[in-house]
Design a protein around this motif. Structure first.
Motif, PDB file in Angstrom:
ATOM      1  N   SER A   1     -28.320  17.926  21.711  1.00 39.08           N
ATOM      2  CA  SER A   1     -28.908  18.721  20.622  1.00 39.08           C
ATOM      3  C   SER A   1     -28.970  20.207  20.965  1.00 39.08           C
ATOM      4  O   SER A   1     -29.170  21.042  20.083  1.00 39.08           O
ATOM      5  N   LYS A   2     -28.804  20.561  22.247  1.00 39.49           N
ATOM      6  CA  LYS A   2     -28.879  21.964  22.643  1.00 39.49           C
ATOM      7  C   LYS A   2     -27.514  22.650  22.560  1.00 39.49           C
ATOM      8  O   LYS A   2     -27.387  23.831  22.823  1.00 39.49           O
ATOM      9  N   SER A   3     -26.465  21.902  22.240  1.00 32.89           N
ATOM     10  CA  SER A   3     -25.123  22.500  22.119  1.00 32.89           C
ATOM     11  C   SER A   3     -24.375  21.877  20.948  1.00 32.89           C
ATOM     12  O   SER A   3     -23.251  21.416  21.084  1.00 32.89           O
ATOM     13  N   ILE A   4     -25.053  21.838  19.790  1.00 35.46           N
ATOM     14  CA  ILE A   4     -24.495  21.168  18.609  1.00 35.46           C
ATOM     15  C   ILE A   4     -23.202  21.839  18.167  1.00 35.46           C
ATOM     16  O   ILE A   4     -22.194  21.173  17.896  1.00 35.46           O
ATOM     17  N   ALA A   5     -23.213  23.184  18.076  1.00 36.66           N
ATOM     18  CA  ALA A   5     -22.030  23.920  17.606  1.00 36.66           C
ATOM     19  C   ALA A   5     -20.821  23.621  18.482  1.00 36.66           C
ATOM     20  O   ALA A   5     -19.713  23.380  17.988  1.00 36.66           O
ATOM     21  N   GLN A   6     -21.046  23.607  19.791  1.00 36.79           N
ATOM     22  CA  GLN A   6     -19.958  23.315  20.733  1.00 36.79           C
ATOM     23  C   GLN A   6     -19.456  21.884  20.549  1.00 36.79           C
ATOM     24  O   GLN A   6     -18.250  21.632  20.563  1.00 36.79           O
ATOM     25  N   LEU A   7     -20.387  20.952  20.366  1.00 40.24           N
ATOM     26  CA  LEU A   7     -20.040  19.541  20.168  1.00 40.24           C
ATOM     27  C   LEU A   7     -19.180  19.364  18.918  1.00 40.24           C
ATOM     28  O   LEU A   7     -18.158  18.666  18.945  1.00 40.24           O
ATOM     29  N   VAL A   8     -19.570  20.024  17.826  1.00 36.53           N
ATOM     30  CA  VAL A   8     -18.816  19.942  16.565  1.00 36.53           C
ATOM     31  C   VAL A   8     -17.419  20.510  16.758  1.00 36.53           C
ATOM     32  O   VAL A   8     -16.405  19.882  16.403  1.00 36.53           O
ATOM     33  N   SER A   9     -17.360  21.707  17.319  1.00 34.53           N
ATOM     34  CA  SER A   9     -16.067  22.395  17.475  1.00 34.53           C
ATOM     35  C   SER A   9     -15.115  21.596  18.360  1.00 34.53           C
ATOM     36  O   SER A   9     -13.941  21.429  18.028  1.00 34.53           O
ATOM     37  N   GLU A  10     -15.639  21.088  19.476  1.00 34.70           N
ATOM     38  CA  GLU A  10     -14.777  20.338  20.393  1.00 34.70           C
ATOM     39  C   GLU A  10     -14.280  19.034  19.776  1.00 34.70           C
ATOM     40  O   GLU A  10     -13.140  18.636  19.994  1.00 34.70           O
ATOM     41  N   THR A  11     -15.141  18.377  19.013  1.00 34.33           N
ATOM     42  CA  THR A  11     -14.735  17.115  18.376  1.00 34.33           C
ATOM     43  C   THR A  11     -13.633  17.356  17.354  1.00 34.33           C
ATOM     44  O   THR A  11     -12.633  16.624  17.325  1.00 34.33           O
ATOM     45  N   ILE A  12     -13.798  18.392  16.523  1.00 29.67           N
ATOM     46  CA  ILE A  12     -12.775  18.731  15.522  1.00 29.67           C
ATOM     47  C   ILE A  12     -11.479  19.148  16.211  1.00 29.67           C
ATOM     48  O   ILE A  12     -10.378  18.734  15.812  1.00 29.67           O
ATOM     49  N   LEU A  13     -11.596  19.969  17.262  1.00 30.39           N
ATOM     50  CA  LEU A  13     -10.403  20.414  18.004  1.00 30.39           C
ATOM     51  C   LEU A  13      -9.673  19.232  18.635  1.00 30.39           C
ATOM     52  O   LEU A  13      -8.434  19.168  18.610  1.00 30.39           O
ATOM     53  N   ASN A  14     -10.429  18.320  19.201  1.00 27.92           N
ATOM     54  CA  ASN A  14      -9.824  17.130  19.807  1.00 27.92           C
ATOM     55  C   ASN A  14      -9.078  16.297  18.771  1.00 27.92           C
ATOM     56  O   ASN A  14      -7.989  15.776  19.039  1.00 27.92           O
ATOM     57  N   LEU A  15      -9.682  16.167  17.587  1.00 31.24           N
ATOM     58  CA  LEU A  15      -9.025  15.412  16.520  1.00 31.24           C
ATOM     59  C   LEU A  15      -7.749  16.118  16.081  1.00 31.24           C
ATOM     60  O   LEU A  15      -6.710  15.488  15.864  1.00 31.24           O
ATOM     61  N   ARG A  16      -7.815  17.453  15.975  1.00 27.65           N
ATOM     62  CA  ARG A  16      -6.617  18.223  15.610  1.00 27.65           C
ATOM     63  C   ARG A  16      -5.507  18.015  16.644  1.00 27.65           C
ATOM     64  O   ARG A  16      -4.357  17.778  16.292  1.00 27.65           O
ATOM     65  N   CYS A  17      -5.860  18.136  17.926  1.00 26.58           N
ATOM     66  CA  CYS A  17      -4.878  17.948  19.001  1.00 26.58           C
ATOM     67  C   CYS A  17      -4.229  16.576  18.929  1.00 26.58           C
ATOM     68  O   CYS A  17      -3.009  16.431  19.074  1.00 26.58           O
ATOM     69  N   PHE A  18      -5.063  15.560  18.688  1.00 23.28           N
ATOM     70  CA  PHE A  18      -4.536  14.200  18.622  1.00 23.28           C
ATOM     71  C   PHE A  18      -3.559  14.048  17.450  1.00 23.28           C
ATOM     72  O   PHE A  18      -2.472  13.485  17.599  1.00 23.28           O
ATOM     73  N   LEU A  19      -3.952  14.563  16.281  1.00 24.34           N
ATOM     74  CA  LEU A  19      -3.094  14.429  15.089  1.00 24.34           C
ATOM     75  C   LEU A  19      -1.804  15.227  15.238  1.00 24.34           C
ATOM     76  O   LEU A  19      -0.747  14.801  14.763  1.00 24.34           O
ATOM     77  N   ILE A  20      -1.903  16.390  15.911  1.00 26.70           N
ATOM     78  CA  ILE A  20      -0.698  17.184  16.163  1.00 26.70           C
ATOM     79  C   ILE A  20       0.261  16.409  17.069  1.00 26.70           C
ATOM     80  O   ILE A  20       1.467  16.356  16.841  1.00 26.70           O
ATOM     81  N   GLU A  21      -0.317  15.781  18.097  1.00 28.53           N
ATOM     82  CA  GLU A  21       0.496  14.986  19.024  1.00 28.53           C
ATOM     83  C   GLU A  21       1.185  13.838  18.293  1.00 28.53           C
ATOM     84  O   GLU A  21       2.359  13.548  18.527  1.00 28.53           O
ATOM     85  N   GLN A  22       0.444  13.204  17.379  1.00 26.78           N
ATOM     86  CA  GLN A  22       1.042  12.127  16.583  1.00 26.78           C
ATOM     87  C   GLN A  22       2.180  12.656  15.709  1.00 26.78           C
ATOM     88  O   GLN A  22       3.197  12.008  15.541  1.00 26.78           O
ATOM     89  N   LYS A  23       1.964  13.868  15.186  1.00 32.07           N
ATOM     90  CA  LYS A  23       2.982  14.496  14.335  1.00 32.07           C
ATOM     91  C   LYS A  23       4.248  14.775  15.143  1.00 32.07           C
ATOM     92  O   LYS A  23       5.366  14.531  14.681  1.00 32.07           O
ATOM     93  N   VAL A  24       4.077  15.269  16.367  1.00 35.43           N
ATOM     94  CA  VAL A  24       5.224  15.558  17.247  1.00 35.43           C
ATOM     95  C   VAL A  24       5.985  14.274  17.556  1.00 35.43           C
ATOM     96  O   VAL A  24       7.224  14.251  17.544  1.00 35.43           O
ATOM     97  N   ILE A  25       5.252  13.187  17.832  1.00 31.47           N
ATOM     98  CA  ILE A  25       5.899  11.899  18.102  1.00 31.47           C
ATOM     99  C   ILE A  25       6.709  11.446  16.905  1.00 31.47           C
ATOM    100  O   ILE A  25       7.840  10.950  17.037  1.00 31.47           O
ATOM    101  N   ASP A  26       6.147  11.640  15.685  1.00 26.45           N
ATOM    102  CA  ASP A  26       6.870  11.277  14.459  1.00 26.45           C
ATOM    103  C   ASP A  26       8.155  12.102  14.315  1.00 26.45           C
ATOM    104  O   ASP A  26       9.214  11.584  13.929  1.00 26.45           O
TER     105      ASP A  26
END
Length: 650
Positions: free
Chosen positions: A589-614
């Protein structure tokens, strides 16, 4: 049907830790409570209750939810019954409409057994208090035992008329089905004839931990040699005598409060003790003590005091029950009443103070009791003495705690006047045999497991599933909080390079997540998470004062279970009590903004990687690869930028 107003009032008033505390002994664990699972056999707590979130999670069975879900799981209540139980507990008046005949018929078979049992309980009480036969025979018997009117009513004691079909005829007249009368054992059906099972008996209703009537015990008052003195309901879908303790409903709070449970044999022992003032008492109802019954007590306390009659003929058979208690890692004391006395008669003749003093002064540690009992038999016979020693050491071997084992060996050495070395050697022999038996069972189990393992390959971690789950968790916990977010704006430099420039923006967490997912056109792949995501976003949009406990109570049971699993998943680490080991986990709870940003970034990275594989697959299938290769290059560059932001090395 129960009105919405009543349901809302119940959810606003109920405290999940108070409700569950009636059934499970809870101990503080940080901001939460922990306890032994009521759904499985365990010695280490894996059951967690969150007062802040007003939910619970059992990590051993995977079950979880709110207070209503607990009652539905633990007590097999229907939803309306759980609401009624909570309303009664918190003194909330229930508004409901009369059920139609059609609605009554729709009740499932299990619920019908409960309804029939509850009806029978009220019927037997009515007969006891309102009929000449009930008053002159049944009520007179209870009064002779010294039971007060209040105690008779509290324990729901009743009487079954000395008539072959009185109860059955009344029940059928009131619309109850003969099928369920027979399944509960209240009515015996033979060919085309019907008989009351408990004809001419005083009745003791047997209740679950929540107070539901599961079955009955009936005592005959005439000296008929053909009929059994006590008769219990037969096993049914709701009554399993090996899993029930008489008096547990009335005793549970006192057991937890006193941190001790007195275990007796009969119904009247429990009632007389309760009337005298000792309320933490239950009975095994004349049956041999079972592991399930012990575990029922284990949820409330680690301490059991077993009470024996002064001239109990079956005391040796009862010693096996002590070994079972020790196996569960519980502490056992034993108290024997004077010759000719039992808990009922002794409690009747003594005041609360006198009874308490007697129990305090005469309760022995199990090893002292067992040794003194067996030594009397062995006397000066060396062979019998050797058997006695082995018997006592065998009991000690059942104890899981090694320190307790050693202390009991020392105690046994003093009492039996035998060296500790000999006793430890005997213990080692017993343990070795148990180890060999356990090892054989383990190898057999491993062979079965190997077959299972070969047939079921280990599944890889689904990264997208975990990230989507994390987004749902963030929305539930912090959705309506306002934070300063560092957004990354993609810009092209003069040399045509892509760079990410940070920009600080203030927004609510749910708005930030929603807009980011919208901008990237990211969709949830898991249908459950997708439904949950839009439900949460819609709720947060419409209700600025979003309250998690209210939200959990407003969704359907399946969605509520999913929410509980997500929210309580990380709470299991609190079970390890890291703080006591000087390890202090970081507060998210003391680093909510960081938690949100990192989770979204991680999801973006994963989807980009899937796109590259495709795209890579596409290049293998296409003759003109130039455009595809450029897409791969652009996505790879973007992934590199995002990874830098996440401080990753590629």
């Amino acid at each position: 049907m129960i009105s919405k107003n009543t349901i809302d009032q119940v959810f606003e008033t109920v405290r999940v830790e108070e409700v569950i505390g009636d059934f499970v002994q809870l101990k503080k664990a940080g901001s939460n409570f922990k306890g032994l699972s009521p759904f499985s056999d365990e010695r280490t707590p894996s059951f967690m209750v969150s007062p802040v979130k007003q939910i619970w999670k059992d990590f051993s069975s995977g079950k979880g939810g709110n207070a209503v879900a607990f009652l539905m799981e633990h007590e097999h209540f229907t939803y309306p019954e759980a609401i009624k139980y909570l309303a009664k507990k918190y003194n909330i008046e229930i508004e409901e409409t009369e059920q139609s005949d059609e609605q009554k018929q729709e009740a499932d078979a299990r619920e019908s057994l409960y309804l029939v049992s509850e009806y029978a309980n009220k019927y037997f009480q009515k007969i006891l208090h309102n009929t000449n036969q009930g008053k002159s025979i049944g009520l007179s018997y209870f009064k002779e035992r010294g039971f007060t009117d209040d105690i008779i009513k509290k324990f729901g004691l009743g009487y079954s008329l000395d008539d072959w079909q009185a109860f059955t005829d009344e029940a059928l007249k009131d619309g109850y089905n003969i099928e369920f009368l027979e399944k509960t054992g209240l009515t015996i059906v033979k060919e085309d004839k019907r008989f009351d099972r408990f004809k001419g008996r005083v009745m003791f209703p047997i209740q679950s931990m929540s107070g539901r009537v599961l079955g009955f015990g009936g005592r005959i008052l005439t000296n008929t040699k053909k009929a059994a003195k006590y008769l219990n309901s037969p096993e049914s879908d709701i009554y399993h005598k090996s899993k029930v303790l008489y008096g547990i409903f009335h005793a549970k709070q006192s057991i937890a409060k006193e941190d001790n449970c007195f275990l007796v044999e009969g119904y009247t022992d429990v009632i007389q003790f309760y009337q005298t003032g000792i309320k933490n008492v239950v009975a095994s109802s004349g049956t041999a003590l079972t592991p399930e019954q012990i575990r029922l007590i284990n949820r409330l306390t680690k301490n059991i005091t077993v009470l024996f009659d002064g001239d109990s003929a079956g005391i040796r058979a009862s010693l096996r029950g002590i070994d079972l208690i020790l196996e569960q890692g519980m502490n056992v004391k034993v108290c024997m009443f004077p010759e000719g006395e039992d808990p009922d008669s002794f409690a009747k003749q003594n005041t609360f103070e006198e009874l308490t003093l007697f129990l305090d002064e005469n309760a022995q540690d199990f090893i002292q009791f067992k040794a003194s009992l067996l030594v009397k038999d062995s006397k000066n016979d060396p062979i019998k003495k050797a058997e006695t020693v082995r018997d006592i050491v065998n009991s000690i071997s059942k104890i899981p705690d090694r320190i307790k084992k050693e202390i009991y060996i020392q105690e046994c050495s003093k009492i039996m006047d035998i060296s500790e070395e000999v006793l430890f050697s005997t213990l080692a022999q017993i343990n070795k045999k148990e180890y060999q038996d356990a090892n054989k069972a383990y190898k057999k189990e491993q062979q079965s497991f190997q077959v299972f393992k070969n047939e079921h390959a280990v599944k890889k971690v689904n990264i997208q599933y975990e990230l989507e789950r994390k987004i749902i968790e963030i929305l539930l916990l912090y959705g309506n909080k306002t934070e300063d977010f560092e957004d990354l704006i993609l810009k092209e430099t003069e040399t045509n390079e892509l760079v990410l420039e940070p920009v600080i923006q203030q927004a609510q967490v749910f708005e930030k997540i929603y807009l980011d997912l919208q901008d990237d056109e990211m969709e949830f792949s898991n249908p459950k998470f997708k439904e949950l995501y839009y439900t949460i976003i819609d709720t947060l949009n419409q209700n600025p004062d979003f309250a998690l406990e209210s939200f959990v109570n407003s969704v359907d049971q399946n969605m509520a279970n999913e929410i509980t699993s997500i929210l309580m998943d990380e709470e299991k680490y609190a079970l390890h009590n890291w703080e006591s080991k000087n390890i202090y986990p970081k507060d998210k709870s003391k680093s909510i903004a960081q938690l949100v940003s990192e989770t979204i970034l991680n999801l973006r990275c994963f989807l980009i990687e899937q796109k590259v594989i495709d795209f890579q697959k596409e290049t293998m299938e296409s003759k003109d690869n130039k455009n595809v290769l450029q897409e791969v290059k652009d996505y790879s560059n973007l992934k590199m930028l995002l990874s830098r932001k996440l401080n990753r090395v590629l």
